[in-house]
Design a protein around this motif. Structure first.
Motif, PDB file in Angstrom:
ATOM      1  N   LYS A 227       0.836  -1.206   0.000  1.00 28.12           N
ATOM      2  CA  LYS A 227       0.000   0.000   0.000  1.00 28.12           C
ATOM      3  C   LYS A 227       0.871   1.257   0.000  1.00 28.12           C
ATOM      4  O   LYS A 227       1.807   1.385   0.793  1.00 28.12           O
ATOM      5  CB  LYS A 227      -0.929   0.021   1.206  1.00 28.12           C
ATOM      6  N   ILE A 229       0.319   5.578  -0.115  1.00 30.67           N
ATOM      7  CA  ILE A 229      -0.541   6.758  -0.128  1.00 30.67           C
ATOM      8  C   ILE A 229       0.261   7.910  -0.716  1.00 30.67           C
ATOM      9  O   ILE A 229       1.361   8.219  -0.242  1.00 30.67           O
ATOM     10  CB  ILE A 229      -1.039   7.114   1.281  1.00 30.67           C
ATOM     11  N   SER A 246      -4.739  -0.544  -7.723  1.00 32.24           N
ATOM     12  CA  SER A 246      -5.681  -0.299  -6.634  1.00 32.24           C
ATOM     13  C   SER A 246      -5.022  -0.208  -5.258  1.00 32.24           C
ATOM     14  O   SER A 246      -5.642   0.270  -4.298  1.00 32.24           O
ATOM     15  CB  SER A 246      -6.750  -1.394  -6.607  1.00 32.24           C
ATOM     16  N   GLU A 249      -3.278   4.905  -3.238  1.00 25.41           N
ATOM     17  CA  GLU A 249      -4.343   5.862  -2.932  1.00 25.41           C
ATOM     18  C   GLU A 249      -3.805   7.290  -3.051  1.00 25.41           C
ATOM     19  O   GLU A 249      -2.684   7.570  -2.621  1.00 25.41           O
ATOM     20  CB  GLU A 249      -4.855   5.608  -1.515  1.00 25.41           C
TER      21      GLU A 249
END
Length: 370
Positions: A227, A229, A246, A249
């Motif tokens: 992940k 950001i 996906s 972010e």
């Protein structure tokens, strides 16, 4: 002792705009001058000051329009902006601040982040690299004019200040300056805090522009599936969102408190660009978080690189500006354990109180020498 502070433009939130806020704390009675000002685009603290702008204010309602009108209108506008009646003029500058009209007997201090990038490092712009034929000839013609104008304007400075050894040498090479006082930009450590339990995401905080290399981070995280950001906005925002999978972010327009929370809870800050200085790595450090950075530019002077003991380090460097090298650094980072208290203590060496003290001491000493 009457002081004026001149900055290129106050239309966005960046490291230079933070430095100017600290300059204003050092000289709270100073008047502010700039090319154009957008209260909603930059830091809200500027609403506490009277900001004097050039006539380009009426045409530049966005950064994009300011950039489009820069040559020749912004140069012209700043040359007609009168900064008169001051003993000291402190110029915070990359491109246009040093063009202002100043009294001959004023002492002029120029704090240069880096010489005007378009003139002295045009290859850092995708528009220049993509130009060909007649378009490239026009680009080169304008760049040659900008170099001359930029160098001539710099001669108005009585004293020069810079951020790092690297940027100091660039200033010397571009402007023929012999002496430069190095005062590293500050990080406002009071705005950041430590977290006991960081979460499972990495963080990238940057303007989304070509030379910031956010695409490199996105490609690496697309491959890793971890992940990420991304906080920021810019001309490449839409393109980068289309590139991202996906697990990535995007955020923008965050408050200082929201950004501090993201810093405190990230695993590490990703810093893929070759930056003149780089305030975001120090903001991550102020939050007790380490940095995974391309090993070039300002981070070479502000970070403590990992060389075998992560508990006495603030960053892991990768040596080649490509996807594989960054992935290797992230995978190495995953095996290491850093000390958040050591990292925070390191950041405190760059606190705004240190910057303010060094800036005031240098300016007052030089002013009194006259």
């Amino acid at each position: 002792m009457k002081v004026a502070i001149v900055h290129d433009e106050l239309m966005r939130r960046g490291g230079a705009e933070q430095v100017v806020m600290t300059m204003l704390k050092a000289f709270p009675q100073a008047d502010v001058f700039t090319l154009a000002y957008n209260p909603e685009g930059t830091y809200p603290e500027y609403k506490n000051y009277k900001v004097n702008t050039s006539w380009l204010q009426f045409l530049s309602k966005s950064v994009k329009w300011m950039q489009r009108l820069y040559f020749p209108f912004a140069i012209w506008a700043m040359k007609t902006l009168k900064v008169h009646g001051y003993d000291i003029v402190l110029i915070s500058n990359t491109h246009s601040a040093k063009y202002v009209n100043i009294d001959d007997d004023a002492k002029v201090f120029i704090y240069t982040y880096t010489p005007f990038r378009l003139a002295w490092d045009p290859e850092s712009y995708s528009q220049y690299n993509d130009s060909k034929g007649l378009s490239r000839l026009i680009f080169d013609y304008v760049i040659n004019i900008l170099k001359k104008i930029d160098k001539d304007a710099a001669q108005r400075g009585d004293y020069f200040m810079g951020m790092t050894q690297e940027t100091g040498q660039r200033i010397k090479d571009a402007y023929g300056v012999q002496e430069i006082k190095l005062i590293p930009p500050d990080v406002k450590t009071r705005n950041f805090h430590l977290s006991d339990k960081p979460k499972e995401y990495y963080l990238l905080v940057s303007r989304l522009e070509y030379y910031k290399k956010a695409d490199l981070a996105i490609e690496a995280f697309n491959e890793l599936g971890l992940k990420l950001i991304v906080v920021g906005n810019g001309t490449k925002a839409d393109e980068l969102k289309q590139l991202a999978k996906s697990n990535i972010e995007f955020k923008k327009g965050l408050s200082s408190e929201e950004l501090a929370e993201l810093y405190a809870n990230c695993k590490a800050l990703i810093f893929p660009q070759h930056e003149d200085y780089g305030i975001t790595p120090l903001e991550a450090n102020a939050s007790g978080r380490p940095v995974i950075a391309f090993g070039a530019g300002g981070v070479m002077e502000t970070m403590v690189p990992y060389t075998g003991d992560a508990s006495k380090s603030t960053a892991v460097f990768f040596q080649e500006q490509n996807e594989k090298s960054l992935i290797d650094a992230i995978e190495l980072f995953e095996t290491l354990k850093f000390d958040s208290k050591f990292i925070r203590q390191h950041a405190e060496k760059y606190d705004e109180k240190v910057f303010m003290s060094e800036l005031k001491k240098f300016i007052i000493e030089k002013y009194e020498e006259k």
